[in-house]
Design a protein around this motif. Structure first.
Motif, PDB file in Angstrom:
ATOM      1  N   ARG A 232       7.501  13.157 -12.029  1.00 43.65           N
ATOM      2  CA  ARG A 232       6.221  12.914 -12.700  1.00 43.65           C
ATOM      3  C   ARG A 232       5.753  11.477 -12.496  1.00 43.65           C
ATOM      4  NH1 ARG A 232       9.479  13.284 -17.752  1.00 43.65           N
ATOM      5  NH2 ARG A 232       9.587  11.166 -18.542  1.00 43.65           N
ATOM      6  N   GLN A 233       6.684  10.535 -12.396  1.00 44.26           N
ATOM      7  CA  GLN A 233       6.315   9.142 -12.159  1.00 44.26           C
ATOM      8  C   GLN A 233       5.713   8.973 -10.771  1.00 44.26           C
ATOM      9  OE1 GLN A 233       6.662   6.430 -14.470  1.00 44.26           O
ATOM     10  NE2 GLN A 233       5.217   5.635 -12.976  1.00 44.26           N
ATOM     11  N   GLU A 234       6.327   9.606  -9.781  1.00 43.15           N
ATOM     12  CA  GLU A 234       5.817   9.500  -8.407  1.00 43.15           C
ATOM     13  C   GLU A 234       4.459  10.190  -8.264  1.00 43.15           C
ATOM     14  OE1 GLU A 234       7.150   7.411  -6.252  1.00 43.15           O
ATOM     15  OE2 GLU A 234       8.528   7.019  -7.911  1.00 43.15           O
ATOM     16  N   VAL A 235       4.308  11.354  -8.895  1.00 42.06           N
ATOM     17  CA  VAL A 235       3.014  12.054  -8.861  1.00 42.06           C
ATOM     18  C   VAL A 235       1.946  11.164  -9.490  1.00 42.06           C
ATOM     19  CG1 VAL A 235       1.705  14.011  -9.786  1.00 42.06           C
ATOM     20  CG2 VAL A 235       3.979  14.381  -8.799  1.00 42.06           C
ATOM     21  N   GLY A 236       2.258  10.588 -10.636  1.00 45.23           N
ATOM     22  CA  GLY A 236       1.297   9.706 -11.309  1.00 45.23           C
ATOM     23  C   GLY A 236       0.929   8.500 -10.472  1.00 45.23           C
ATOM     24  N   ASP A 237       1.936   7.889  -9.840  1.00 43.06           N
ATOM     25  CA  ASP A 237       1.671   6.725  -8.997  1.00 43.06           C
ATOM     26  C   ASP A 237       0.757   7.088  -7.826  1.00 43.06           C
ATOM     27  OD1 ASP A 237       3.267   5.131 -10.612  1.00 43.06           O
ATOM     28  OD2 ASP A 237       4.977   5.128  -9.239  1.00 43.06           O
ATOM     29  N   VAL A 238       1.016   8.230  -7.207  1.00 38.68           N
ATOM     30  CA  VAL A 238       0.190   8.661  -6.075  1.00 38.68           C
ATOM     31  C   VAL A 238      -1.240   8.934  -6.538  1.00 38.68           C
ATOM     32  CG1 VAL A 238      -0.174  10.525  -4.395  1.00 38.68           C
ATOM     33  CG2 VAL A 238       2.097   9.516  -4.672  1.00 38.68           C
ATOM     34  N   LEU A 239      -1.391   9.630  -7.661  1.00 36.93           N
ATOM     35  CA  LEU A 239      -2.745   9.919  -8.161  1.00 36.93           C
ATOM     36  C   LEU A 239      -3.498   8.630  -8.473  1.00 36.93           C
ATOM     37  CD1 LEU A 239      -2.107  12.985 -10.493  1.00 36.93           C
ATOM     38  CD2 LEU A 239      -3.066  12.977  -8.180  1.00 36.93           C
ATOM     39  N   ARG A 240      -2.823   7.684  -9.103  1.00 39.43           N
ATOM     40  CA  ARG A 240      -3.476   6.406  -9.418  1.00 39.43           C
ATOM     41  C   ARG A 240      -3.858   5.663  -8.139  1.00 39.43           C
ATOM     42  NH1 ARG A 240       0.371   3.610 -11.333  1.00 39.43           N
ATOM     43  NH2 ARG A 240       0.331   4.413 -13.441  1.00 39.43           N
ATOM     44  N   ASP A 241      -2.926   5.598  -7.185  1.00 40.73           N
ATOM     45  CA  ASP A 241      -3.209   4.902  -5.923  1.00 40.73           C
ATOM     46  C   ASP A 241      -4.405   5.523  -5.203  1.00 40.73           C
ATOM     47  OD1 ASP A 241      -1.092   3.225  -6.484  1.00 40.73           O
ATOM     48  OD2 ASP A 241       0.265   4.120  -5.009  1.00 40.73           O
ATOM     49  N   LEU A 242      -4.455   6.855  -5.151  1.00 38.78           N
ATOM     50  CA  LEU A 242      -5.571   7.533  -4.496  1.00 38.78           C
ATOM     51  C   LEU A 242      -6.887   7.258  -5.226  1.00 38.78           C
ATOM     52  CD1 LEU A 242      -3.932  10.950  -3.614  1.00 38.78           C
ATOM     53  CD2 LEU A 242      -4.785   9.255  -1.987  1.00 38.78           C
ATOM     54  N   ARG A 243      -6.829   7.299  -6.548  1.00 41.12           N
ATOM     55  CA  ARG A 243      -8.048   7.040  -7.338  1.00 41.12           C
ATOM     56  C   ARG A 243      -8.575   5.641  -7.069  1.00 41.12           C
ATOM     57  NH1 ARG A 243      -8.757   4.416 -11.877  1.00 41.12           N
ATOM     58  NH2 ARG A 243      -6.580   4.443 -12.566  1.00 41.12           N
ATOM     59  N   LEU A 244      -7.670   4.670  -7.047  1.00 41.45           N
ATOM     60  CA  LEU A 244      -8.081   3.290  -6.808  1.00 41.45           C
ATOM     61  C   LEU A 244      -8.586   3.101  -5.377  1.00 41.45           C
ATOM     62  CD1 LEU A 244      -5.260   1.423  -8.759  1.00 41.45           C
ATOM     63  CD2 LEU A 244      -7.642   1.783  -9.459  1.00 41.45           C
ATOM     64  N   GLN A 245      -7.943   3.756  -4.416  1.00 48.29           N
ATOM     65  CA  GLN A 245      -8.400   3.683  -3.021  1.00 48.29           C
ATOM     66  C   GLN A 245      -9.818   4.228  -2.881  1.00 48.29           C
ATOM     67  OE1 GLN A 245      -5.629   5.721  -0.464  1.00 48.29           O
ATOM     68  NE2 GLN A 245      -3.943   4.353  -0.997  1.00 48.29           N
ATOM     69  N   LYS A 246     -10.126   5.249  -3.682  1.00 53.16           N
ATOM     70  CA  LYS A 246     -11.458   5.860  -3.634  1.00 53.16           C
ATOM     71  C   LYS A 246     -12.480   5.068  -4.459  1.00 53.16           C
ATOM     72  CE  LYS A 246     -10.435   9.915  -1.588  1.00 53.16           C
ATOM     73  NZ  LYS A 246     -11.215  10.675  -0.641  1.00 53.16           N
TER      74      LYS A 246
END
Length: 104
Positions: A5-19
């Motif tokens: 869940r930590q890795e999923v959250g990190d990826v979602l946050r990173d993608l959101r910020l990249q966008k």
């Protein structure tokens, strides 16, 4: 211990910020409560497949891309450091036992 869940959250946050999108924008577009999405991004809550699909759509990113990035990060955390280009030996025989999951 590695938490998925930590890795999923990190990826979602990173993608959101990249966008260049805010948490509020993504939560609204995905019809997910802002607080819940925040907890998912911080690894405090598990994202159901439905929420993951909604957030992926809100980010205009295929779920497969999200899961691939999560997998790559987990591989690094597990000490693989590089992503293998071949099917591991312990998975190579799966297609013989389960033809619908053919790896070839």
């Amino acid at each position: 211990m590695i938490l998925l869940r930590q890795e999923v959250g990190d990826v979602l946050r990173d993608l959101r910020l990249q966008k260049g999108r805010t948490l509020r924008q993504v939560a609204g577009r995905a019809s997910v409560a802002l607080g819940y999405l925040s907890e998912v991004e911080r690894g405090q809550k598990e994202a159901s497949s439905e929420i993951l699909a909604a957030v992926a759509e809100a980010l205009d990113v295929p779920i497969s891309s999200i899961m691939r990035e999560v997998s790559d990060r987990l591989s690094v955390l597990e000490g693989l450091h590089t992503i293998p280009d071949v099917v591991p030996d312990d998975l190579a025989g799966l297609d013989a036992d389960m033809p619908e999951l053919s790896l070839h």
